[in-house]
Design a protein around this motif. Structure first.
Motif, mmCIF file in Angstrom:
data_model
loop_
_atom_site.group_PDB
_atom_site.id
_atom_site.type_symbol
_atom_site.label_atom_id
_atom_site.label_comp_id
_atom_site.label_asym_id
_atom_site.label_seq_id
_atom_site.Cartn_x
_atom_site.Cartn_y
_atom_site.Cartn_z
ATOM 1 N N SER A 107 0.841 -1.208 0.000
ATOM 2 C CA SER A 107 0.000 0.000 0.000
ATOM 3 C C SER A 107 0.863 1.239 0.000
ATOM 4 O O SER A 107 2.037 1.211 0.380
ATOM 5 N N SER A 111 -3.990 4.737 3.050
ATOM 6 C CA SER A 111 -4.966 3.811 2.490
ATOM 7 C C SER A 111 -6.056 3.537 3.511
ATOM 8 O O SER A 111 -5.787 3.396 4.708
ATOM 9 N N HIS A 116 -2.970 -2.096 2.940
ATOM 10 C CA HIS A 116 -3.293 -2.510 1.570
ATOM 11 C C HIS A 116 -3.938 -1.343 0.820
ATOM 12 O O HIS A 116 -4.591 -0.490 1.410
ATOM 13 N N ASP A 117 -3.741 -1.347 -0.477
ATOM 14 C CA ASP A 117 -4.459 -0.427 -1.347
ATOM 15 C C ASP A 117 -5.646 -1.154 -1.971
ATOM 16 O O ASP A 117 -5.650 -2.384 -2.067
ATOM 17 N N GLU A 119 -6.290 -1.758 -4.917
ATOM 18 C CA GLU A 119 -5.818 -1.890 -6.288
ATOM 19 C C GLU A 119 -5.832 -3.329 -6.775
ATOM 20 O O GLU A 119 -6.055 -3.595 -7.942
ATOM 21 N N SER A 120 -5.534 -4.258 -5.880
ATOM 22 C CA SER A 120 -5.376 -5.649 -6.284
ATOM 23 C C SER A 120 -6.044 -6.541 -5.244
ATOM 24 O O SER A 120 -5.413 -6.961 -4.283
ATOM 25 N N TYR A 121 -7.319 -6.832 -5.443
ATOM 26 C CA TYR A 121 -8.075 -7.589 -4.451
ATOM 27 C C TYR A 121 -9.274 -8.246 -5.106
ATOM 28 O O TYR A 121 -9.654 -7.924 -6.248
ATOM 29 N N GLN A 133 -16.256 -4.270 -7.896
ATOM 30 C CA GLN A 133 -15.245 -3.365 -7.362
ATOM 31 C C GLN A 133 -15.784 -1.956 -7.157
ATOM 32 O O GLN A 133 -15.347 -1.246 -6.249
ATOM 33 N N THR A 137 -15.353 0.113 -3.666
ATOM 34 C CA THR A 137 -14.776 1.459 -3.603
ATOM 35 C C THR A 137 -15.745 2.439 -2.962
ATOM 36 O O THR A 137 -15.366 3.258 -2.110
ATOM 37 N N ARG A 486 6.507 -3.696 -6.644
ATOM 38 C CA ARG A 486 5.041 -3.768 -6.641
ATOM 39 C C ARG A 486 4.628 -4.296 -7.998
ATOM 40 O O ARG A 486 4.721 -3.605 -9.008
#
Length: 487
Positions: A107, A111, A116-117, A119-121, A133, A137, A486
């Motif tokens: 991240s 955040s 974690h961000d 971005e990737s989940y 998603q 968000t 990353r």
């Protein structure tokens, strides 16, 4: 047999005492109690300052709540695994940089998910349907708004309240923030991740103090090769006595005497106590004279939470190529979180990380049952998941050497308890993540308190020896950039 054993114990005790007494006469001496990151950093600093140092550790290994396991054929951390604040200001950055250890950034700064961000989940409901998603968000923005409103509520009131109570007040004042259906479940998952950050349930986390820690810039980096290389480097050349569980600490004007459960006795000018908060709370160690009330209250009133890891090793990767997987539910207790180590390390490993009451409940299970429970959560979202070929289970809450994972602010207790626990008491100096008011619950917090306790100890002992005028300033080592990726 019994009289012979007694003679051996007496001989061992005499050797320990005479060795330490001899040590005192030749140069300043310190006993460090606890071989985690704080204790090792204190011992390293004091030995480098020409002190005679002995480190007593109750486990059969060093590292404490930093524990890198290699039984899978590659390193995985059962305890701490992140560097929180990937920047040169982080006190551990210089050590990690010099060792060339790679970090995987999970991240950036600020955040909503802490480490974690978004971005990737991949989040799923319990029926295995992936949550859009856009909704995740949107709920994340709602969660941030709720936290802002919680700050307003707590600032209006003199008395403290729990995060859970503050949520209820915010919902009453702002009914539009209350969510229903799958959106409500996603909001509970965000709360679950917040509880994971503090290793505690929302009902016990202080609304007044939850945001008092200092977050260093640079985001959060996963230690790809584990923390063990850092521990090994810092501990090299130290006199470390493993399986030495301390039961008594006596402070006297002339120094300190430390006794272990086996009857070994060590004497030195001072002691650095770098024990987990849970161990201090347990009362397993007797202090003579007793700790003053202000010190004991700091120990009693700081919270100690539990977050565990159930590490599942598979023979192949069958899950989405994202940094983490999550299961949303009606309550935060029912939510799940899996860290995907394959993303960072290329090994087919998922790490299930329960916290708070859920972690306590899982600790009541056998290792096999705990691993099955974690796998069952995974099967809810990936029905065709293959069974793990190996697993590891941490038990930081019931482990007699830790009795908890890390500290947090409890309701109606002031944040300055961390500083009260840190403040030296005569020739006793305290270190550990629970003595860091700025960086509680972190490895760099533990490391920095070890440095601080060592410096306080050095100054006070040398003052007694009348040797402060002989200090030699060493040139600081050059900073080496951190290796960050990353994917």
């Amino acid at each position: 047999m019994e009289s012979g054993a007694k003679t051996n114990r007496q001989l061992r005790k005499a050797i320990c005492v005479s060795t330490e007494e001899k040590m005192k006469k030749s140069s300043p001496s310190v006993i460090v109690i606890g071989g985690g990151m704080a204790g090792i950093s204190a011992a390293r600093t004091l030995q480098d300052a020409s002190f005679q140092v002995v480190l007593l550790e109750s486990r059969d290994r060093i590292g404490g709540r930093v524990h890198t396991d290699y039984s899978f054929g590659f390193p995985v951390d059962l305890g701490a695994s992140w560097l929180h604040g990937v920047c040169k200001e982080n006190p551990l950055a210089a050590v990690i940089g010099r060792l060339g250890l790679p970090l995987y950034r999970t991240s950036g700064d600020n955040s909503v998910l802490y480490d974690h961000d978004l971005e990737s989940y991949a989040l799923f409901d319990k029926a295995g349907n992936q949550v859009p998603q856009e909704l995740v968000t949107k709920v994340g923005e709602n969660f941030e708004h709720i936290l802002e409103e919680i700050c307003k509520v707590r600032d209006e009131k003199d008395e403290d309240m729990s995060i859970a109570q503050a949520f209820s007040i915010v919902f009453k004042r702002n009914p539009e923030l209350r969510l229903e259906g799958i959106a409500h479940n996603v909001l509970q998952w965000y709360l679950c991740r917040m509880e994971g950050w503090f290793a505690a349930d929302a009902e016990t986390i202080s609304a007044k103090c939850w945001d008092q820690e200092e977050l260093l810039p640079g985001g959060h980096g996963l230690m790809v090769r584990g923390y063990r290389p850092v521990i090994n480097t810092l501990s090299k050349g130290l006199d470390i006595r493993l399986s030495h569980r301390v039961t008594n600490i006596t402070r006297r004007h002339s120094g300190v005497k430390v006794t272990t459960e086996k009857g070994d006795t060590f004497v030195a000018d001072a002691a650095v106590i770098a024990l987990p908060l849970g161990v201090l709370k347990s009362g397993m160690i007797t202090f003579e004279p007793k700790l003053p009330q202000w010190k004991q209250e700091a120990i009693n009133d700081l919270g100690v939470g539990i977050e565990n890891k159930i590490i599942l090793h598979f023979d192949n990767v069958f899950w989405p190529n994202v940094e983490f997987l999550g299961v949303v539910a009606e309550t935060s207790y029912g939510c799940s979180y899996f860290l995907n180590l394959h993303k960072a390390t290329s090994h087919p490993v998922l790490v299930y990380m329960p916290a708070g009451q859920l972690a306590r409940d899982i600790e009541k299970k056998s290792d096999e049952s705990a691993a099955n429970f974690a796998f069952l959560q995974l099967q809810k979202i990936l029905p065709d998941a293959s069974s793990p070929i190996h697993y590891l289970v941490s038990r930081w809450g019931s482990d007699i050497n830790s009795l908890g994972s890390y500290s947090y602010d409890m309701v109606n207790k002031p944040h300055d308890l961390y500083e009260r626990l840190r403040v030296p008491l005569d020739n006793l100096f305290f270190a550990g993540e629970a003595t860091s008011s700025s960086y509680p619950g972190s490895v760099h917090g533990a490391y920095s308190t070890g440095l601080l306790a060592a410096e306080d100890c050095r100054m006070r002992v040398l003052e007694r020896y009348g040797e402060l005028e002989h200090e030699i300033e060493e040139e600081a080592p050059a900073s080496v950039p951190l290796l960050i990726s990353r994917m």
